[in-house]
Design an enzyme around this catalytic site. Structure first.
Site, short mmCIF file in Angstrom:
data_model
loop_
_atom_site.label_atom_id
_atom_site.label_comp_id
_atom_site.label_asym_id
_atom_site.label_seq_id
_atom_site.Cartn_x
_atom_site.Cartn_y
_atom_site.Cartn_z
N LYS A 150 0.79 -1.24 0.00
CA LYS A 150 0.00 0.00 0.00
C LYS A 150 0.82 1.29 0.00
CE LYS A 150 -2.01 -1.58 3.67
NZ LYS A 150 -2.87 -1.99 4.80
N ASP A 199 -5.27 -5.62 10.78
CA ASP A 199 -6.62 -5.03 10.81
C ASP A 199 -7.72 -6.06 10.55
OD1 ASP A 199 -5.85 -5.29 8.15
OD2 ASP A 199 -6.37 -3.25 7.56
C1 BGC Z 1 -1.83 -5.84 3.88
C2 BGC Z 1 -2.66 -6.57 4.90
C3 BGC Z 1 -3.83 -5.72 5.34
C4 BGC Z 1 -4.61 -5.25 4.12
C5 BGC Z 1 -5.80 -4.37 4.50
C6 BGC Z 1 -2.72 -5.33 2.75
O1 BGC Z 1 -1.96 -4.52 1.89
O2 BGC Z 1 -0.85 -6.68 3.34
O3 BGC Z 1 -1.87 -6.93 6.02
O4 BGC Z 1 -4.66 -6.47 6.18
O5 BGC Z 1 -3.76 -4.52 3.27
O6 BGC Z 1 -5.39 -3.23 5.18
#
Ligand code: BGC
Length: 474
Positions: free
Chosen positions: A161, A196
């Site tokens: 992200k 989360d």
């Molecule tokens: C992460 C996860 C997370 C999800 C939602 C993903 O990019 O790898 O760990 O739960 O985003 O936030």
């Protein structure tokens, strides 16, 4: 000689629709691939869909009480919260959001963790605490893939992200945070590390007594569920321990090998320009961070073929990530005729994206709406596969008894909460995968503030593990 389009807009849109459409066979193939990769990830370390044991060994039932702090990193903002659990499925919460700059997201880890500690300090100064304990316990919602070895220990596998502090992968993120807090002499002990999705599962369990799946459809996407410990082959725990453990699937990394994922050239473009190429491709087809960018890739392709805005673009349409997923939401919610002065789509194109008004025809407005619908619908259908796959894997896809309570799914995130028609489209695909009856049983409910309440519940569970001498660690 003026350039002439080599295709019509209808031809171009039909082609795009075909590339993005997931028919019954495609949905079922992806679902089957999920099952294979669940098994693989439960038996092997280092899988792309990592299937991470979280050391959370149960889901709450609403009777839990206490005051805990939570720190939440991984969505759009950093949040600090104090949560009071009332033991009746309810809670009160004080919270503050703090912005995380791009420089912090991509700089040295120490700067990011010092900033987090500073935010906790500011929060405690501004709001005080209702706890009388000398040491405050804090759950850390850290929503990235982490290899956990205990409920309060875990090394970052890699960022997702848009985060990219280069020296953080391989380090224990609880230790990084605790050290930063200690450097500032803040009397807070981080005793639980919670993804989360795990937070959503715990929060939903607390609020509705029992949940099967916690899922996030927001900036990123992922799911967590309660697994029978004997199936978590890679853990090798001695017998006599817990019977179940929450698994954080990291389904964003499902089929990074692309054996079944129908990746289009537009997805390839987004992936190629992303921070971690060929990684979390499934997430890049679904989540809020990327949907606008996928749509922008399609729209600029149509401009290049001279079938949108007469072949003109705008500075913003040429800028990566400038077509935000929130604009797609506004466009998908817009039901005004394309010619109306109140047409939200036209406003996004002209006022926000700065396409010169003389280049935006009514047909262009319809085209942009259609592209958003195509990209948004694929995201919802892929999300349905993930939900159905977990229910299938855990034997919860169909009713098991006459007093069936249904399949309780806690969700959170901007896409499921705000993107128009997302749940309706997701349910349409669930009907294909689980049948009419199967789909009706699925109760999807917001795990409101899952990352805050869930982290508090994680901290509570960790505290209980410590007190009872049943701390699980490898
Ligand atoms: C992460 C996860 C997370 C999800 C939602 C993903 O990019 O790898 O760990 O739960 O985003 O936030």
């Amino acid at each position: 000689m003026p350039a002439v389009p080599s295709i019509t807009i209808q031809e171009a849109l039909t082609d795009i629709e075909q590339q993005f459409w997931l028919d019954e066979q495609a949905l079922k193939d992806i679902s089957r691939r999920f099952q294979e990769l669940f098994h693989y990830g439960l038996a092997n370390h280092g899988a792309e869909m990592a299937m991470i044991p979280t050391f959370v060994t149960g889901v709450p039932d609403g009777t839990e009480t206490g005051t805990y702090l939570a720190l939440d990193l991984g969505g759009t903002n950093l949040r600090v919260c104090e949560i009071n659990l009332d033991g009746k499925g309810g809670f009160t919460m004080k919270q503050e959001k703090y912005k995380v700059s791009d420089a912090l997201k991509r700089g040295p880890a120490k700067d990011l963790f010092d900033y987090m500690a500073r935010s906790v300090d500011t929060f405690l100064t501004d709001y005080g605490t209702s706890s009388s304990d000398d040491e405050l316990l804090m759950g850390f919602t850290f929503s990235f893939p982490v290899e956990q070895t205990a409920i309060d220990k875990g090394t970052l596998i890699h960022w997702t992200k848009g985060f990219d502090c280069p020296d953080a992968p391989g380090k224990d993120v609880v230790k990084l945070l605790q050290d930063a807090l200690d450097r500032k002499h803040i009397k807070v002990r981080v005793n639980a590390l919670v993804n989360d999705t795990v937070g959503a599962l715990l929060a939903r369990g607390y609020q509705t007594s029992g949940a099967l799946l916690g899922a996030i459809f927001g900036t990123g996407t992922n799911g967590a569920y309660l697994e029978d410990i004997t199936k978590v082959k890679k853990l090798n725990l001695p017998s006599g321990g817990p019977s179940h453990m929450v698994i954080n699937t990291e389904w964003g990394g499902m089929d990074d090998e692309r054996k079944v994922l129908p990746v289009t050239i537009f997805d390839n473009y987004v992936d190629r320009k992303s921070i971690r190429q060929r990684n979390h491709v499934f997430e890049k087809m679904i989540s809020g961070m990327y949907l606008g960018e996928v749509a922008r890739a399609v729209l600029t392709h149509l401009m290049d073929h001279l079938v949108l805005f007469k072949g003109f673009s705008s500075e913003l349409f040429n800028t990566m990530y400038a077509f935000d997923t929130a604009y797609m939401s506004a466009i998908e919610a817009d039901e005004e005729p394309a010619s109306s002065p109140n047409c939200a789509t036209r406003k996004v194109l002209i006022e926000t994206m700065k396409v010169p008004a003389e280049h935006v025809s009514d047909e262009d407005v319809e085209t942009v709406r259609k592209v958003c619908r195509i990209v948004g619908t694929r995201a919802a259908r892929l999300s349905a596969v993930a939900v159905a796959a977990v229910l299938d894997h855990t034997g919860n896809a169909q009713s098991k008894s006459t007093d069936d309570q249904g399949a309780n799914v806690g969700v959170d995130g901007s896409v499921i909460e705000f993107y128009p028609h997302f749940e309706e489209r997701l349910r349409e695909a669930l009907r294909i995968l689980l049948g009419e009856q199967g789909e009706k049983r699925v109760k999807i409910g917001l795990a409101k503030d899952g990352s805050g309440v869930g982290a508090a519940l994680g901290a509570l569970q960790a505290f209980k593990q410590e007190q009872s001498g049943h701390r699980v660690e490898i």
